[in-house]
Write an enzyme that holds these catalytic residues in place. Sequence first.
Site, PDB file in Angstrom:
ATOM      1  N   SER A  10       0.918  -1.067  -0.071  1.00  0.00           N
ATOM      2  CA  SER A  10       0.035   0.044  -0.027  1.00  0.00           C
ATOM      3  C   SER A  10       0.765   1.299   0.002  1.00  0.00           C
ATOM      4  O   SER A  10       1.595   1.360   0.912  1.00  0.00           O
ATOM      5  CB  SER A  10      -0.834  -0.006   1.307  1.00  0.00           C
ATOM      6  N   HIS A  35      -1.059  -1.251  -4.543  1.00  0.00           N
ATOM      7  CA  HIS A  35      -1.966  -1.060  -3.919  1.00  0.00           C
ATOM      8  C   HIS A  35      -2.315   0.448  -3.548  1.00  0.00           C
ATOM      9  O   HIS A  35      -1.579   1.172  -2.891  1.00  0.00           O
ATOM     10  CB  HIS A  35      -2.288  -1.696  -2.566  1.00  0.00           C
ATOM     11  N   ASP A  37      -4.744   3.526  -1.815  1.00  0.00           N
ATOM     12  CA  ASP A  37      -5.650   3.713  -1.024  1.00  0.00           C
ATOM     13  C   ASP A  37      -6.290   5.243  -1.311  1.00  0.00           C
ATOM     14  O   ASP A  37      -5.493   6.216  -0.949  1.00  0.00           O
ATOM     15  CB  ASP A  37      -5.173   3.438   0.369  1.00  0.00           C
ATOM     16  N   MET A  39      -8.950   7.787  -0.229  1.00  0.00           N
ATOM     17  CA  MET A  39      -9.931   8.322   0.868  1.00  0.00           C
ATOM     18  C   MET A  39     -10.484   9.559   0.794  1.00  0.00           C
ATOM     19  O   MET A  39      -9.693  10.522   0.248  1.00  0.00           O
ATOM     20  CB  MET A  39      -9.024   8.185   2.128  1.00  0.00           C
ATOM     21  N   HIS A  68      -8.153   1.021  -4.201  1.00  0.00           N
ATOM     22  CA  HIS A  68      -9.097   0.596  -3.306  1.00  0.00           C
ATOM     23  C   HIS A  68      -9.763   1.786  -2.905  1.00  0.00           C
ATOM     24  O   HIS A  68      -9.198   2.844  -2.378  1.00  0.00           O
ATOM     25  CB  HIS A  68      -8.124   0.157  -1.844  1.00  0.00           C
ATOM     26  N   MET A  70     -12.000   4.112  -0.839  1.00  0.00           N
ATOM     27  CA  MET A  70     -12.768   4.191   0.425  1.00  0.00           C
ATOM     28  C   MET A  70     -13.517   5.571   0.408  1.00  0.00           C
ATOM     29  O   MET A  70     -13.125   6.473   0.971  1.00  0.00           O
ATOM     30  CB  MET A  70     -11.747   4.309   1.681  1.00  0.00           C
ATOM     31  N   MET A 139     -11.314  -6.268   5.193  1.00  0.00           N
ATOM     32  CA  MET A 139     -10.553  -5.179   6.051  1.00  0.00           C
ATOM     33  C   MET A 139     -10.142  -5.753   7.266  1.00  0.00           C
ATOM     34  O   MET A 139     -11.168  -6.032   8.020  1.00  0.00           O
ATOM     35  CB  MET A 139     -11.418  -4.053   6.225  1.00  0.00           C
ATOM     36  N   GLY A 144      -9.044   3.847   6.809  1.00  0.00           N
ATOM     37  CA  GLY A 144      -8.758   5.206   7.239  1.00  0.00           C
ATOM     38  C   GLY A 144      -7.331   5.303   7.141  1.00  0.00           C
ATOM     39  O   GLY A 144      -6.936   6.650   6.944  1.00  0.00           O
ATOM     40  N   PHE A 145      -6.701   4.611   8.002  1.00  0.00           N
ATOM     41  CA  PHE A 145      -5.264   4.683   8.388  1.00  0.00           C
ATOM     42  C   PHE A 145      -4.386   3.755   8.204  1.00  0.00           C
ATOM     43  O   PHE A 145      -4.746   2.593   8.540  1.00  0.00           O
ATOM     44  CB  PHE A 145      -5.115   5.293   9.801  1.00  0.00           C
ATOM     45  N   GLY A 146      -3.108   3.734   7.951  1.00  0.00           N
ATOM     46  CA  GLY A 146      -2.178   2.732   7.991  1.00  0.00           C
ATOM     47  C   GLY A 146      -1.618   2.737   9.500  1.00  0.00           C
ATOM     48  O   GLY A 146      -1.807   3.456  10.467  1.00  0.00           O
ATOM     49  N   GLY A 147      -0.731   1.365   9.664  1.00  0.00           N
ATOM     50  CA  GLY A 147      -0.266   1.276  10.973  1.00  0.00           C
ATOM     51  C   GLY A 147      -1.226   0.678  12.136  1.00  0.00           C
ATOM     52  O   GLY A 147      -0.784   0.954  13.325  1.00  0.00           O
ATOM     53  N   ASP A 177      -6.404  -6.678   4.179  1.00  0.00           N
ATOM     54  CA  ASP A 177      -5.777  -5.398   4.176  1.00  0.00           C
ATOM     55  C   ASP A 177      -6.011  -4.884   5.590  1.00  0.00           C
ATOM     56  O   ASP A 177      -7.016  -4.606   6.145  1.00  0.00           O
ATOM     57  CB  ASP A 177      -6.738  -4.405   3.148  1.00  0.00           C
ATOM     58  N   GLY A 178      -4.869  -4.340   6.122  1.00  0.00           N
ATOM     59  CA  GLY A 178      -4.652  -3.837   7.490  1.00  0.00           C
ATOM     60  C   GLY A 178      -3.920  -4.597   8.558  1.00  0.00           C
ATOM     61  O   GLY A 178      -4.303  -5.870   8.691  1.00  0.00           O
ATOM     62  N   GLY A 179      -2.948  -3.917   9.009  1.00  0.00           N
ATOM     63  CA  GLY A 179      -2.305  -4.726   9.822  1.00  0.00           C
ATOM     64  C   GLY A 179      -1.548  -5.884   9.517  1.00  0.00           C
ATOM     65  O   GLY A 179      -1.171  -7.039  10.419  1.00  0.00           O
ATOM     66  N   GLY A 199       1.260  -1.857   4.163  1.00  0.00           N
ATOM     67  CA  GLY A 199       1.696  -0.701   4.039  1.00  0.00           C
ATOM     68  C   GLY A 199       2.984  -0.427   4.931  1.00  0.00           C
ATOM     69  O   GLY A 199       4.029  -0.622   4.156  1.00  0.00           O
TER      70      GLY A 199
HETATM   71  C1  DX5 Z   1      -6.393   1.280   5.433  1.00  0.00           C
HETATM   72  C2  DX5 Z   1      -5.787   0.948   4.098  1.00  0.00           C
HETATM   73  C3  DX5 Z   1      -4.781  -0.032   4.141  1.00  0.00           C
HETATM   74  C4  DX5 Z   1      -3.392   0.506   4.841  1.00  0.00           C
HETATM   75  C5  DX5 Z   1      -2.679  -0.643   5.351  1.00  0.00           C
HETATM   76  O1  DX5 Z   1      -7.647   1.920   5.395  1.00  0.00           O
HETATM   77  O2  DX5 Z   1      -6.944   0.655   3.300  1.00  0.00           O
HETATM   78  O3  DX5 Z   1      -4.136  -0.280   2.915  1.00  0.00           O
HETATM   79  O4  DX5 Z   1      -2.684   1.469   4.134  1.00  0.00           O
HETATM   80  O5  DX5 Z   1      -1.710  -0.196   6.272  1.00  0.00           O
HETATM   81  P1  DX5 Z   1      -0.939  -0.990   7.122  1.00  0.00           P
HETATM   82  O6  DX5 Z   1      -0.409  -2.180   6.157  1.00  0.00           O
HETATM   83  O7  DX5 Z   1       0.433  -0.237   7.723  1.00  0.00           O
HETATM   84  O8  DX5 Z   1      -1.942  -1.630   8.180  1.00  0.00           O
HETATM   85 ZN    ZN Z   2      -6.310  -0.565   1.095  1.00  0.00          ZN
END
Ligand code: DX5
Ligand code: ZN
Length: 221
Positions: A10, A35, A37, A39, A68, A70, A139, A144-147, A177-179, A199
């Site tokens: 991502s 990927h 994202d 938003m 993706h 959102m 998901m 909404g956010f990475g990390g 996707d996510g974590g 990401g």
């Molecule tokens: C969250 C995004 C993800 C995000 C993943 O809303 O859709 O793609 O960037 O980030 P990590 O891999 O850091 O959880």
């Molecule tokens: Zn994503």
Amino acid sequence: MQQPIRIAPSILSADFANLGAEVRAIDAAGADYIHVDVMDGHFVPNITIGPGVVKALRPHSDKVFDVHLMIAPVDPYIEAFAEAGADIITVHAEATPHVHRTLQLIRSLGKRAGLSLNPSTPVAAVDYLIGDLDLLLVMSVNPGFGGQAFIESQLDKVAELRRRIDDTGHSIDLQIDGGINFETAPRAVTAGADVLVAGTATFTGGPDAYRTNIQRLRGNA
Ligand code: DX5
Ligand code: ZN
């Protein structure tokens, strides 16, 4: 059937001041999908990038552009992302009242259609739709956010969707996707995922680490 594992970095975690170079770097490091994202500050509480950035990045890689969305509403923007060079366009089941129409629209533009489910959205959201899909996205964080931290309950959702996909006999990507990191990636694969979005885990350590990070996510290091 579960397909070979593909890694989808991502670019949300990339250096936004150097996005072209970052995309080239993850391409060279072995990414399968790029990927992206998107938003809108409305469907999710963050604002990222639009079709103009996708278009600008397109010449930097021949890999699959996995966009993706959102955003809500989503239908008015599908064509712009298709024209910008998306290969896969994924929308959220929660973001549009006429999901079937949206998936048809994506396919009518010659693009692969993806459907994403938020953590609280039940598997039943794909009822009557699985024949109209090329990708399902689980998901494993609230978008909404990475990390953010991986939500464990989503592994059961992956397993249930794996069974449903296998029942169709079609090749539908099952993406998570996510974590996703070196600890959660193998567990997601065991549950049945075959596309891993990552990401933070891809971009940590800078360009010199991308190849090793991607290999480790794939389970090859
Ligand atoms: C969250 C995004 C993800 C995000 C993943 O809303 O859709 O793609 O960037 O980030 P990590 O891999 O850091 O959880
Ligand atoms: Zn994503």
